[in-house]
Design a protein around this motif. Structure first.
Motif, short mmCIF file in Angstrom:
data_model
loop_
_atom_site.label_atom_id
_atom_site.label_comp_id
_atom_site.label_asym_id
_atom_site.label_seq_id
_atom_site.Cartn_x
_atom_site.Cartn_y
_atom_site.Cartn_z
N HIS A 163 -27.64 57.13 17.62
CA HIS A 163 -27.03 55.94 18.20
C HIS A 163 -28.03 55.27 19.14
O HIS A 163 -28.24 55.72 20.26
CB HIS A 163 -25.74 56.30 18.93
N THR A 164 -28.62 54.19 18.66
CA THR A 164 -29.66 53.52 19.44
C THR A 164 -29.32 52.09 19.81
O THR A 164 -30.14 51.39 20.37
CB THR A 164 -30.99 53.52 18.66
N SER A 165 -28.12 51.64 19.48
CA SER A 165 -27.71 50.29 19.86
C SER A 165 -26.37 50.35 20.59
O SER A 165 -25.73 51.40 20.64
CB SER A 165 -27.61 49.39 18.62
N THR A 166 -25.97 49.23 21.13
CA THR A 166 -24.71 49.16 21.86
C THR A 166 -23.80 48.17 21.16
O THR A 166 -24.28 47.32 20.43
CB THR A 166 -24.95 48.71 23.31
N PRO A 167 -22.52 48.27 21.38
CA PRO A 167 -21.80 49.32 22.09
C PRO A 167 -21.66 50.59 21.24
O PRO A 167 -21.68 50.54 20.03
CB PRO A 167 -20.43 48.71 22.38
N THR A 168 -21.53 51.70 21.94
CA THR A 168 -21.35 53.00 21.32
C THR A 168 -20.15 53.68 21.97
O THR A 168 -20.03 53.68 23.19
CB THR A 168 -22.60 53.88 21.52
N LEU A 169 -19.30 54.24 21.17
CA LEU A 169 -18.14 55.00 21.63
C LEU A 169 -18.43 56.48 21.50
O LEU A 169 -18.93 56.93 20.47
CB LEU A 169 -16.91 54.64 20.78
#
Length: 176
Positions: free
Chosen positions: A132-138
């Motif tokens: 997970h390298t981008s946003t948004p992340t849950l």
């Protein structure tokens, strides 16, 4: 005497290099901060009898640009079918600390009680390790503090529907 001084200087330089190498190795050997440990200050510790009745702790990693167009995850977490089983414990953000005012002003009113914190570098490294390298992340933890689920923001309505089903499903399959 002229031979001894260069030898002492050279020996001192070698010792300093060895000490620097030991210091670097010590930093690398230190345990990395996990996602659960980064969330732990924001999660209440339940007693064993309440574990299954408590919502799963969740966090969202975002940045200021996400708040103007990409709050699907927050809307998902606020749905009645989800909020009883998954509780938003912390909002982390990437960017300068001055972004906190902008982000807070753009977030939905129901998130006012949720802590908004700058994302620790160790957390970003752990999320990157998970892909997970981008946003948004849950990120959703189970009651034992393990990462139960992590996902990027859905890009389409179909992905959003799938994410909703997954997050709702997390709460009914929770076991001791």
């Amino acid at each position: 005497m002229d031979v001894v001084r260069p030898f002492i200087r050279w020996s001192g330089a070698v010792v300093m290099m060895l000490l620097a190498g030991v210091a670097v190795d010590a930093v690398r050997a230190a345990p990395s901060r996990t996602i659960a440990s980064a969330m732990s200050p924001y999660i209440g510790l339940p007693d064993a009898s309440q574990t299954l009745n408590r919502p799963l702790p969740a966090a969202v990693l975002l940045q200021a640009v996400d708040c103007t167009s990409n709050l699907r995850m927050l809307h998902l977490l606020h749905r009645p079918s989800v909020r009883n089983g998954v509780r938003l414990s912390v909002l982390w953000f990437v960017g300068p600390s001055s972004d906190s005012l902008v982000i807070r002003s753009l977030l939905p009113a129901w998130t006012a009680a949720v802590p908004l914190r700058v994302a620790p570098r160790s957390l970003l490294r752990e999320l990157a390790r998970l892909g997970h390298t981008s946003t948004p992340t849950l990120v959703v933890l189970d009651h034992a503090g393990r990462v139960r689920f992590a996902s990027q923001s859905p890009r389409s309505s179909r992905e959003f529907a799938g994410l909703r089903r997954i997050v709702e499903g997390l709460t009914w399959i929770e076991e001791l």
